[in-house]
Design an enzyme around this catalytic site. Structure first.
Site, short mmCIF file in Angstrom:
data_model
loop_
_atom_site.label_atom_id
_atom_site.label_comp_id
_atom_site.label_asym_id
_atom_site.label_seq_id
_atom_site.Cartn_x
_atom_site.Cartn_y
_atom_site.Cartn_z
N GLU A 162 5.72 -42.37 -19.05
CA GLU A 162 7.13 -41.97 -18.88
C GLU A 162 8.12 -42.79 -19.72
O GLU A 162 9.06 -43.38 -19.19
CB GLU A 162 7.51 -42.03 -17.40
N GLU A 270 -1.51 -34.78 -13.60
CA GLU A 270 -0.98 -34.94 -12.24
C GLU A 270 -0.51 -33.59 -11.68
O GLU A 270 0.59 -33.49 -11.13
CB GLU A 270 0.18 -35.95 -12.24
C1 XIL Z 1 3.54 -41.46 -7.10
C2 XIL Z 1 2.62 -41.58 -5.89
O1 XIL Z 1 1.98 -40.35 -5.67
C3 XIL Z 1 3.42 -41.99 -4.67
O2 XIL Z 1 2.55 -42.27 -3.58
C4 XIL Z 1 4.26 -43.23 -4.98
O3 XIL Z 1 5.09 -43.52 -3.87
C5 XIL Z 1 5.12 -43.02 -6.20
O4 XIL Z 1 4.29 -42.65 -7.30
N1 XIL Z 1 4.24 -39.98 -11.93
C6 XIL Z 1 3.19 -40.85 -11.92
C7 XIL Z 1 2.54 -41.20 -10.64
O5 XIL Z 1 2.73 -41.25 -13.01
O6 XIL Z 1 2.04 -42.52 -10.64
C8 XIL Z 1 3.48 -41.01 -9.47
O7 XIL Z 1 2.75 -41.24 -8.26
C9 XIL Z 1 4.09 -39.63 -9.50
C10 XIL Z 1 4.89 -39.42 -10.76
#
Ligand code: XIL
Length: 381
Positions: A162, A270
């Site tokens: 990101e 994701e």
């Molecule tokens: C999220 C997790 O799913 C949550 O449990 C945590 O509170 C916050 O992070 N992008 C990413 C992930 O790269 O690591 C994130 O995961 C969601 C957005």
């Protein structure tokens, strides 16, 4: 010999029938798609716990359905490196060991990210931002220690996560404020030095947006030409159904084509699909974005209407058709959170809603979508 021929033929026919049958009864998404890409899932720390936490029952579902795993939280900087001179790999080791003993490939997530980064990382003992040289040294030490701890066990790493805004600007993170855009290139170089065999990824959300994916591609293209060790640019894919399925899918196809011009592979890291109303036209997955709870934003607290489930199925079928068409570019299709009960979408971007964002229901039963996606690829054979 003449007499044996019909027997041989019969055996062959029986074997073919058996393999067709196996194929027809295939219930694993990963096996069904293994000739195209890895199919992955994120895993939380309760799913790999050694106690009797109720979520440990998820593990069998994970092993039966996926062939690549990534830690949802326990390998992030704030967990593994909470203080400057203290690492804690307890949860991460538990996760990695369990994954390897089930023959699952492991993605390390993630090394350099503005979010869930330990508080100390960018500050000196007086609370001032550190110098560029100090931050470089800290990044190198962190990346090297973490990657070497898992060397030979973790095959791939999200090196930077990101680093861009949705409009294509560099995110104004503390890494960027102190080092400028160079921090991205440096992170990949440190990672390659730490483990030359590891696959190294860039990962970001909102990659369906042309402004973002084109900025990411324009940034990496010259670096890759000059030998940056980048395996793939991955797209997170936190999708909201009401944003318009067909547009999202065609935008992602454009993004796959854009990343192809960089000369690296791509994949989805994701994936989840929120079916709840989208507050204020919100998009993206910046974990610090939050909106207040309102009951009208949480319409399915009793159950999900059947018609809505059909819309979800259709989304995934159309999305997978697009992926299959572009399969030569894709190395991994990874979902975020195993089931609707433990999905982060229940709390993001509004806390405490009841979403239906994953492929498994709250009892860990595969939704009809899974069989439909398996059917889709079987028909391609
Ligand atoms: C999220 C997790 O799913 C949550 O449990 C945590 O509170 C916050 O992070 N992008 C990413 C992930 O790269 O690591 C994130 O995961 C969601 C957005």
């Amino acid at each position: 010999m003449k007499k044996l021929l019909p027997i041989g033929l019969a055996l062959m026919m029986a074997a073919c029938a058996a393999s067709d049958k196996n194929n027809e009864t295939e219930t694993s998404l990963a096996k069904a798609y293994e000739k195209y890409w890895y199919t992955g899932i994120s895993v939380n720390q309760w799913e790999t716990a050694s106690d009797n936490n109720p979520q440990t029952k998820d593990w069998k579902v994970i092993v039966d359905n996926f062939n690549w795993v990534v830690a949802e939280n326990c390998m992030k900087c704030e967990v593994v490196h909470p203080e400057q001179n203290r690492y804690d790999f307890t949860l991460a080791d538990q996760f990695v060991d369990k994954a390897l003993s089930a023959n699952l490939k492991v993605m390390g997530h993630c090394l350099i990210w503005h979010s869930q980064c330990a508080k100390w990382f960018h500050y000196d003992s007086d609370g001032n931002l550190v110098s560029a040289d100090t931050l470089k040294a800290r990044m190198k030490e962190h990346i090297t220690t973490v990657m070497q701890h898992f060397k030979g066990r973790v095959a791939a790493w999200d090196v930077c996560n990101e680093c861009f805004e949705d409009d294509g600007a560099f995110r104004n993170s503390l890494f960027y404020q102190i080092l400028g855009e160079d921090f991205i290139k440096l992170a990949f170089e440190y990672a390659h030095e730490a483990d030359p065999d590891a696959e190294l990824y860039y990962n970001d959300y909102s990659m369906n947006k042309a402004s973002k994916v084109e900025a990411v591609a324009n940034f990496f293209a010259p670096l890759v030409k000059n030998g940056l060790p980048l395996t793939a640019i991955n797209m997170q894919g936190h999708i909201i159904l009401d944003d318009g399925a067909q547009k999202i899918i065609s935008d992602y196809e454009h993004s796959i084509e854009t990343i192809k011009t960089v000369g690296v592979k791509t994949g989805f890291s994701e994936l989840d699909l929120s079916v709840l109303p989208n507050p204020y036209g919100f998009s993206g997955a910046n974990v610090s974005d939050k909106f207040a709870y309102r009951p009208e934003m949480d319409p399915y607290i009793d159950s999900l209407p059947a018609a809505r489930q059909l819309e979800i199925d259709q989304f995934w079928i159309d999305f997978f058709k697009m992926l299959i068409k572009n399969r030569d570019e894709i190395t991994r299709v990874n979902f975020w959170c195993l089931n609707d009960g433990n999905s982060w979408r229940n709390d993001f971007p509004i806390r405490g809603r009841k979403d239906y964002a994953t492929l498994f229901d709250r009892d860990n039963k595969p939704k009809p979508t899974v069989a439909k996606l398996i059917e889709l690829v079987r028909n391609k054979q």
